[in-house]
Design a protein around this motif. Sequence first.
Motif, PDB file in Angstrom:
ATOM      1  N   ASN A   1       0.891  -1.204   0.004  1.00 20.80           N
ATOM      2  CA  ASN A   1      -0.089  -0.143   0.180  1.00 20.80           C
ATOM      3  C   ASN A   1       0.937   1.160   0.210  1.00 20.80           C
ATOM      4  O   ASN A   1       1.502   1.451   1.042  1.00 20.80           O
ATOM      5  N   ASN A   2       0.835   2.077  -1.154  1.00 23.53           N
ATOM      6  CA  ASN A   2       1.521   3.118  -1.288  1.00 23.53           C
ATOM      7  C   ASN A   2       1.452   4.162  -0.084  1.00 23.53           C
ATOM      8  O   ASN A   2       2.545   5.079  -0.009  1.00 23.53           O
ATOM      9  N   GLU A   3       0.310   4.245   0.578  1.00 28.52           N
ATOM     10  CA  GLU A   3      -0.004   5.309   1.469  1.00 28.52           C
ATOM     11  C   GLU A   3       0.538   4.907   2.747  1.00 28.52           C
ATOM     12  O   GLU A   3       0.524   5.726   3.835  1.00 28.52           O
ATOM     13  N   VAL A   4       1.050   3.620   2.952  1.00 32.81           N
ATOM     14  CA  VAL A   4       1.530   3.195   4.289  1.00 32.81           C
ATOM     15  C   VAL A   4       3.076   3.282   4.188  1.00 32.81           C
ATOM     16  O   VAL A   4       4.018   2.965   3.313  1.00 32.81           O
ATOM     17  N   ILE A   5       3.991   4.192   5.113  1.00 29.04           N
ATOM     18  CA  ILE A   5       5.212   4.481   5.123  1.00 29.04           C
ATOM     19  C   ILE A   5       5.609   3.457   6.142  1.00 29.04           C
ATOM     20  O   ILE A   5       5.373   3.497   7.347  1.00 29.04           O
ATOM     21  N   LEU A   6       6.832   2.793   5.625  1.00 31.07           N
ATOM     22  CA  LEU A   6       7.322   1.829   6.957  1.00 31.07           C
ATOM     23  C   LEU A   6       8.977   2.497   7.017  1.00 31.07           C
ATOM     24  O   LEU A   6       9.678   3.146   6.336  1.00 31.07           O
ATOM     25  N   SER A   7       9.402   2.229   8.330  1.00 28.63           N
ATOM     26  CA  SER A   7      10.665   2.612   8.860  1.00 28.63           C
ATOM     27  C   SER A   7      11.484   1.386   9.175  1.00 28.63           C
ATOM     28  O   SER A   7      10.893   0.483   9.702  1.00 28.63           O
ATOM     29  N   VAL A   8      12.736   1.037   8.674  1.00 32.44           N
ATOM     30  CA  VAL A   8      13.387   0.122   8.952  1.00 32.44           C
ATOM     31  C   VAL A   8      14.723   0.261   9.471  1.00 32.44           C
ATOM     32  O   VAL A   8      15.341   1.477   9.137  1.00 32.44           O
ATOM     33  N   ASN A   9      15.176  -0.526  10.557  1.00 34.08           N
ATOM     34  CA  ASN A   9      16.274  -0.212  11.299  1.00 34.08           C
ATOM     35  C   ASN A   9      16.945  -1.425  11.154  1.00 34.08           C
ATOM     36  O   ASN A   9      16.393  -2.736  11.780  1.00 34.08           O
ATOM     37  N   ILE A  10      18.165  -1.845  10.873  1.00 30.43           N
ATOM     38  CA  ILE A  10      19.039  -3.001  11.093  1.00 30.43           C
ATOM     39  C   ILE A  10      20.132  -3.093  11.928  1.00 30.43           C
ATOM     40  O   ILE A  10      20.798  -2.137  12.119  1.00 30.43           O
ATOM     41  N   THR A  11      20.002  -4.109  12.735  1.00 27.17           N
ATOM     42  CA  THR A  11      21.031  -4.247  13.983  1.00 27.17           C
ATOM     43  C   THR A  11      22.088  -5.482  13.606  1.00 27.17           C
ATOM     44  O   THR A  11      21.507  -6.646  13.507  1.00 27.17           O
ATOM     45  N   PRO A  12      23.266  -5.422  13.246  1.00 29.84           N
ATOM     46  CA  PRO A  12      23.993  -6.626  12.976  1.00 29.84           C
ATOM     47  C   PRO A  12      24.413  -7.195  14.383  1.00 29.84           C
ATOM     48  O   PRO A  12      24.597  -6.794  15.208  1.00 29.84           O
ATOM     49  N   TYR A  13      24.476  -8.844  14.517  1.00 34.85           N
ATOM     50  CA  TYR A  13      24.708  -9.331  15.396  1.00 34.85           C
ATOM     51  C   TYR A  13      25.355 -10.683  15.146  1.00 34.85           C
ATOM     52  O   TYR A  13      25.320 -11.100  13.880  1.00 34.85           O
ATOM     53  N   LYS A  14      26.163 -11.281  15.996  1.00 35.38           N
ATOM     54  CA  LYS A  14      26.674 -12.763  15.646  1.00 35.38           C
ATOM     55  C   LYS A  14      27.190 -12.865  14.303  1.00 35.38           C
ATOM     56  O   LYS A  14      26.575 -13.612  13.492  1.00 35.38           O
ATOM     57  N   GLY A  15      28.236 -12.158  14.162  1.00 37.21           N
ATOM     58  CA  GLY A  15      28.793 -12.493  12.835  1.00 37.21           C
ATOM     59  C   GLY A  15      28.403 -11.694  11.829  1.00 37.21           C
ATOM     60  O   GLY A  15      28.175 -10.425  11.876  1.00 37.21           O
ATOM     61  N   LYS A  16      27.732 -12.266  10.806  1.00 35.87           N
ATOM     62  CA  LYS A  16      26.988 -11.638   9.745  1.00 35.87           C
ATOM     63  C   LYS A  16      25.628 -11.822   9.670  1.00 35.87           C
ATOM     64  O   LYS A  16      24.655 -11.421   8.658  1.00 35.87           O
ATOM     65  N   GLN A  17      24.950 -12.172  10.970  1.00 35.04           N
ATOM     66  CA  GLN A  17      23.561 -12.092  11.057  1.00 35.04           C
ATOM     67  C   GLN A  17      23.023 -10.687  11.327  1.00 35.04           C
ATOM     68  O   GLN A  17      23.528  -9.986  12.016  1.00 35.04           O
ATOM     69  N   ARG A  18      21.709 -10.560  10.829  1.00 32.01           N
ATOM     70  CA  ARG A  18      21.412  -9.369  11.085  1.00 32.01           C
ATOM     71  C   ARG A  18      19.629  -9.208  11.577  1.00 32.01           C
ATOM     72  O   ARG A  18      18.944 -10.259  11.261  1.00 32.01           O
TER      73      ARG A  18
END
Length: 434
Positions: free
Chosen positions: A172-189
């Motif tokens: 839905n183009n009217e819905v705005i999403l905010s994304v945050n990424i946290t790396p941990y344990k090697g290359k997992q996120r």
Amino acid sequence: MSYMGAWRYELAIFFGTISCAVMLGSWLGLTWQLVATVLVGYILWHLTQAYRLLRWLKDSKHRYPPESEGIWGDIFYLLFKQQQRNSRRQHDLLSIISQFKASTAALPEGAIVLGEFGEILWFNRSAKKLLGLSPAKDNGQRLVNLVRNPSFVSYVSKGDYSRSIEFPSSLNNEVILSVNITPYKGKQRLIMVRDVTRISKLEQIRKDFIANASHELRSPLTVISGYLETIGDSVSDFCPRYEKPVQQMIEQAQRMKSIVDNLLFLSKLENVKLSEFNEVVDIAALTETIIKEARSLAPEKQLDIDSKIASNQKLRGSSLELYSAFSNLVFNAVRYTPAHGHIQITWTSLAANSAEFSVTDDGIGIEAHHLPRLTERFYRVDDGRSREMGGTGLGLAIVKHVLERHHSALEIESVINQGSRFSCKFLDDKMVIN
């Protein structure tokens, strides 16, 4: 029985049996035959116990171990106790995992765990709802193959997760999403996804209100300023006692006009989409223009303003925006540097086609606890002093927005009564031309 006690008991049985076999064999004249028979029997007994152990370990139906004597009894008992401890630990771990899944499932934010290659290892119900993921089909798939927004794909691939990003939902183009990424344990996120539609709409309403209000105020202020200046030219002739009030009104009207102009400029920076800069800005020429205006800003102070910028230093960007940012830094230095002070403007080439524009003064300085908030709108270290010196409280906010549009950042260093240094670091090698 203790570990050493079981071994001593087992050895006593073994050597005692062998001794009896030797004695009996000597009496019957069959020593080696009896000793061999005892040894074979002893080995067969141990093999039988090993078979019983293997069958017990394989057969999960039998909870309790078989009964035995000697060292095998201790082995069965110790393994049984170890199984009980492992079972309790497994139960505790399953309980923790169950509680974790229940708590994350209840979160309004989407949570996704990515593996080393960006594949989906796990996600909660909110992530399924916000991104349209399917547990049956999407586990093990690369997330960037399912969420193909260019901003999101670039954010994931670059690996710089110091800031979150926002983009419209593909559902839905009217819905705005905010994304945050946290790396941990090697290359997992760990990826957290939030629906920020309401906040985004409120922010847009704020921006629209400021832009519209500033635009509507500009015309009345222009009319008021015009009439005040006309009155001010002749007020001393027909009514001298109003000369000072009229002059104060002119000054305040000019100050309000400066605030409105700055707010409109900020609105433009926020609302105009950032595009690739094709204009090549001559930093030396731009700085020279700013210095001339700075010297005329407070000639009575007789400030020493000089620059160290090579004539070949250039930057891709908007000359209007860069002029606004750099002039705000220089004019602030002029306002807050006492008479006969020194202001140094430099352009320093850094490694890998990056550079730094800095303004250093020996003015009054700023206390450390104010520094993190200096780029907020209308934030002032001293309200009275800022108004007295003609500040609007928007200059550094403009600097921050301009630098962000030019992939740069502002760094501030200051010591009370010693001066301040404002640095603009341009780290994008596509923009700096040395």
